[in-house]
Design a protein around this motif. Structure first.
Motif, PDB file in Angstrom:
ATOM      1  N   LEU A  37      -8.145  15.749  -1.538  1.00 47.70           N
ATOM      2  CA  LEU A  37      -9.045  14.697  -1.074  1.00 47.70           C
ATOM      3  C   LEU A  37      -8.929  13.507  -2.019  1.00 47.70           C
ATOM      4  N   ASP A  38      -8.247  12.493  -1.552  1.00 45.87           N
ATOM      5  CA  ASP A  38      -7.976  11.344  -2.416  1.00 45.87           C
ATOM      6  C   ASP A  38      -7.643  10.145  -1.532  1.00 45.87           C
ATOM      7  N   SER A  39      -8.509   9.151  -1.496  1.00 49.09           N
ATOM      8  CA  SER A  39      -8.316   8.022  -0.599  1.00 49.09           C
ATOM      9  C   SER A  39      -7.277   7.034  -1.129  1.00 49.09           C
ATOM     10  N   GLU A  40      -6.788   6.200  -0.220  1.00 47.33           N
ATOM     11  CA  GLU A  40      -5.862   5.141  -0.626  1.00 47.33           C
ATOM     12  C   GLU A  40      -6.523   4.202  -1.619  1.00 47.33           C
ATOM     13  N   LEU A  41      -7.793   3.895  -1.399  1.00 51.72           N
ATOM     14  CA  LEU A  41      -8.490   2.998  -2.310  1.00 51.72           C
ATOM     15  C   LEU A  41      -8.522   3.554  -3.725  1.00 51.72           C
ATOM     16  N   ALA A  42      -8.796   4.846  -3.860  1.00 50.57           N
ATOM     17  CA  ALA A  42      -8.837   5.454  -5.185  1.00 50.57           C
ATOM     18  C   ALA A  42      -7.450   5.476  -5.825  1.00 50.57           C
ATOM     19  N   ARG A  43      -6.431   5.804  -5.039  1.00 48.36           N
ATOM     20  CA  ARG A  43      -5.061   5.849  -5.584  1.00 48.36           C
ATOM     21  C   ARG A  43      -4.618   4.475  -6.054  1.00 48.36           C
ATOM     22  N   LYS A  44      -4.858   3.462  -5.228  1.00 46.13           N
ATOM     23  CA  LYS A  44      -4.453   2.111  -5.591  1.00 46.13           C
ATOM     24  C   LYS A  44      -5.239   1.602  -6.795  1.00 46.13           C
ATOM     25  N   HIS A  45      -6.497   2.026  -6.887  1.00 39.62           N
ATOM     26  CA  HIS A  45      -7.308   1.565  -8.014  1.00 39.62           C
ATOM     27  C   HIS A  45      -6.821   2.189  -9.325  1.00 39.62           C
ATOM     28  N   ARG A  46      -6.402   3.441  -9.271  1.00 43.60           N
ATOM     29  CA  ARG A  46      -5.843   4.057 -10.475  1.00 43.60           C
ATOM     30  C   ARG A  46      -4.582   3.316 -10.903  1.00 43.60           C
ATOM     31  N   ALA A  47      -3.760   2.943  -9.934  1.00 40.65           N
ATOM     32  CA  ALA A  47      -2.554   2.171 -10.252  1.00 40.65           C
ATOM     33  C   ALA A  47      -2.931   0.802 -10.813  1.00 40.65           C
ATOM     34  N   HIS A  48      -4.004   0.223 -10.313  1.00 41.30           N
ATOM     35  CA  HIS A  48      -4.488  -1.068 -10.811  1.00 41.30           C
ATOM     36  C   HIS A  48      -4.893  -0.956 -12.273  1.00 41.30           C
ATOM     37  N   HIS A  49      -5.506   0.157 -12.657  1.00 41.74           N
ATOM     38  CA  HIS A  49      -5.874   0.351 -14.062  1.00 41.74           C
ATOM     39  C   HIS A  49      -4.635   0.523 -14.939  1.00 41.74           C
ATOM     40  N   VAL A  50      -3.610   1.162 -14.414  1.00 42.50           N
ATOM     41  CA  VAL A  50      -2.376   1.325 -15.197  1.00 42.50           C
ATOM     42  C   VAL A  50      -1.795  -0.032 -15.551  1.00 42.50           C
ATOM     43  N   ASP A  51      -1.770  -0.948 -14.587  1.00 41.16           N
ATOM     44  CA  ASP A  51      -1.232  -2.290 -14.814  1.00 41.16           C
ATOM     45  C   ASP A  51      -2.161  -3.314 -14.173  1.00 41.16           C
ATOM     46  N   PRO A  52      -3.200  -3.747 -14.894  1.00 42.70           N
ATOM     47  CA  PRO A  52      -4.166  -4.691 -14.315  1.00 42.70           C
ATOM     48  C   PRO A  52      -3.572  -6.054 -13.964  1.00 42.70           C
ATOM     49  N   ARG A  53      -2.366  -6.344 -14.416  1.00 44.08           N
ATOM     50  CA  ARG A  53      -1.742  -7.634 -14.135  1.00 44.08           C
ATOM     51  C   ARG A  53      -0.753  -7.567 -12.974  1.00 44.08           C
ATOM     52  N   ASP A  54      -0.607  -6.411 -12.353  1.00 45.46           N
ATOM     53  CA  ASP A  54       0.238  -6.285 -11.165  1.00 45.46           C
ATOM     54  C   ASP A  54      -0.522  -6.905  -9.995  1.00 45.46           C
ATOM     55  N   THR A  55      -0.119  -8.103  -9.588  1.00 42.83           N
ATOM     56  CA  THR A  55      -0.915  -8.891  -8.648  1.00 42.83           C
ATOM     57  C   THR A  55      -1.205  -8.186  -7.325  1.00 42.83           C
ATOM     58  N   PRO A  56      -0.223  -7.586  -6.629  1.00 48.08           N
ATOM     59  CA  PRO A  56      -0.562  -6.940  -5.351  1.00 48.08           C
ATOM     60  C   PRO A  56      -1.629  -5.854  -5.469  1.00 48.08           C
ATOM     61  N   LEU A  57      -1.695  -5.178  -6.618  1.00 47.45           N
ATOM     62  CA  LEU A  57      -2.667  -4.107  -6.795  1.00 47.45           C
ATOM     63  C   LEU A  57      -4.084  -4.636  -7.014  1.00 47.45           C
ATOM     64  N   ILE A  58      -4.232  -5.928  -7.250  1.00 50.46           N
ATOM     65  CA  ILE A  58      -5.556  -6.517  -7.442  1.00 50.46           C
ATOM     66  C   ILE A  58      -6.328  -6.551  -6.125  1.00 50.46           C
ATOM     67  N   PHE A  59      -5.612  -6.685  -5.018  1.00 47.49           N
ATOM     68  CA  PHE A  59      -6.236  -6.915  -3.719  1.00 47.49           C
ATOM     69  C   PHE A  59      -6.566  -5.607  -3.001  1.00 47.49           C
ATOM     70  N   ILE A  60      -7.531  -5.670  -2.091  1.00 49.79           N
ATOM     71  CA  ILE A  60      -7.870  -4.515  -1.267  1.00 49.79           C
ATOM     72  C   ILE A  60      -6.661  -4.159  -0.407  1.00 49.79           C
ATOM     73  N   PRO A  61      -6.219  -2.890  -0.393  1.00 48.14           N
ATOM     74  CA  PRO A  61      -5.065  -2.499   0.424  1.00 48.14           C
ATOM     75  C   PRO A  61      -5.311  -2.807   1.907  1.00 48.14           C
ATOM     76  N   PRO A  62      -4.335  -3.400   2.598  1.00 41.73           N
ATOM     77  CA  PRO A  62      -4.543  -3.820   3.996  1.00 41.73           C
ATOM     78  C   PRO A  62      -5.000  -2.694   4.922  1.00 41.73           C
ATOM     79  N   LYS A  63      -4.429  -1.506   4.776  1.00 43.41           N
ATOM     80  CA  LYS A  63      -4.813  -0.396   5.660  1.00 43.41           C
ATOM     81  C   LYS A  63      -6.286  -0.037   5.463  1.00 43.41           C
ATOM     82  N   SER A  64      -6.696   0.095   4.218  1.00 41.36           N
ATOM     83  CA  SER A  64      -8.095   0.424   3.940  1.00 41.36           C
ATOM     84  C   SER A  64      -9.017  -0.705   4.362  1.00 41.36           C
ATOM     85  N   LEU A  65      -8.554  -1.938   4.188  1.00 40.50           N
ATOM     86  CA  LEU A  65      -9.368  -3.087   4.596  1.00 40.50           C
ATOM     87  C   LEU A  65      -9.541  -3.126   6.109  1.00 40.50           C
ATOM     88  N   ALA A  66      -8.483  -2.810   6.857  1.00 39.88           N
ATOM     89  CA  ALA A  66      -8.570  -2.802   8.316  1.00 39.88           C
ATOM     90  C   ALA A  66      -9.603  -1.771   8.785  1.00 39.88           C
TER      91      ALA A  66
END
Length: 213
Positions: free
Chosen positions: A79-108
């Motif tokens: 049990l692990d959502s896309e939002l949680a996975r992407k957010h963990r990646a965002h913490h790994v590299d807070p300057r990775d610009t695409p990871l700053i934004f809400i993932p399109p699939k989750s946003l839809a």
């Protein structure tokens, strides 16, 4: 991004990503529909006030329970959502610009859920559209603020400096505190997650959420 980034340059990068356009389209459609429906009443002024009052707490809850979700296993299922996975990646590299934004699939999915709420949870259509307009405005504010914090744009005003500092502490000092993003820690102070940064230990897992310390 280079040092001394200006707002114009930041905005050019901002609009290259899908989530601002998705939120803006939702806002635009809701605005046109709201004007067409009419039926303005006093409660249309009350809805934005209530949402604005609740937003810092909602933002805190989403950050803690959704974005910082620890993966759980149910038999063979994880049990692990896309939002949680992407957010963990965002913490790994807070300057990775695409990871700053809400993932399109989750946003839809989120937009679809908000649309359902607007259409089904309010006593009249106009009020539901007012709700959708307010949430769309806050969504754009969230995306822009969160994006700007992670660029090289330097705070020039006290209010934004407080917001910037609060979120930077979360990423670079200790991920267990400072969960609000668009406010300067209102909900954090209320819920006990706004300690004095000078006496708060630097977390070894701020860049690797849920890793063993």
């Amino acid at each position: 991004m280079r040092r001394g980034l200006g707002l114009t340059e930041a905005a050019r990068e901002f609009v290259r990503h899908p989530s601002p356009w998705m939120i803006a389209a939702t806002f635009g459609i809701a605005l046109v529909a709201r004007i067409a429906v009419g039926d303005w009443q006093r409660t249309d002024a009350l809805v934005p006030v209530l949402i604005l009052a609740a937003f810092p707490l909602v933002e805190w809850i989403i950050h803690v329970t959704v974005l910082h979700w620890r993966p759980r296993h149910l038999g063979p299922l994880t049990l692990d959502s896309e939002l949680a996975r992407k957010h963990r990646a965002h913490h790994v590299d807070p300057r990775d610009t695409p990871l700053i934004f809400i993932p399109p699939k989750s946003l839809a999915i989120t937009i679809a859920a908000l649309l359902a709420i607007a259409l089904l949870a309010f006593p009249r259509l106009g009020l539901g559209l007012t709700f959708l307009l307010t949430v769309g405005t806050l969504g754009l504010l969230y995306e822009w603020t969160h994006y700007l914090i992670h660029t090289d744009y330097k705070p020039k005003h006290a209010l934004y400096r407080a917001v910037w500092r609060n979120h930077r502490h979360h990423h670079y000092k200790n991920e267990h505190y400072w969960f609000t993003v668009t406010t300067s820690g209102t909900a954090d102070r209320l819920l006990g997650t706004a300690p004095d940064p000078t006496t708060t230990p630097t977390s070894p897992t701020a860049r690797n959420l849920h890793a063993s310390e």
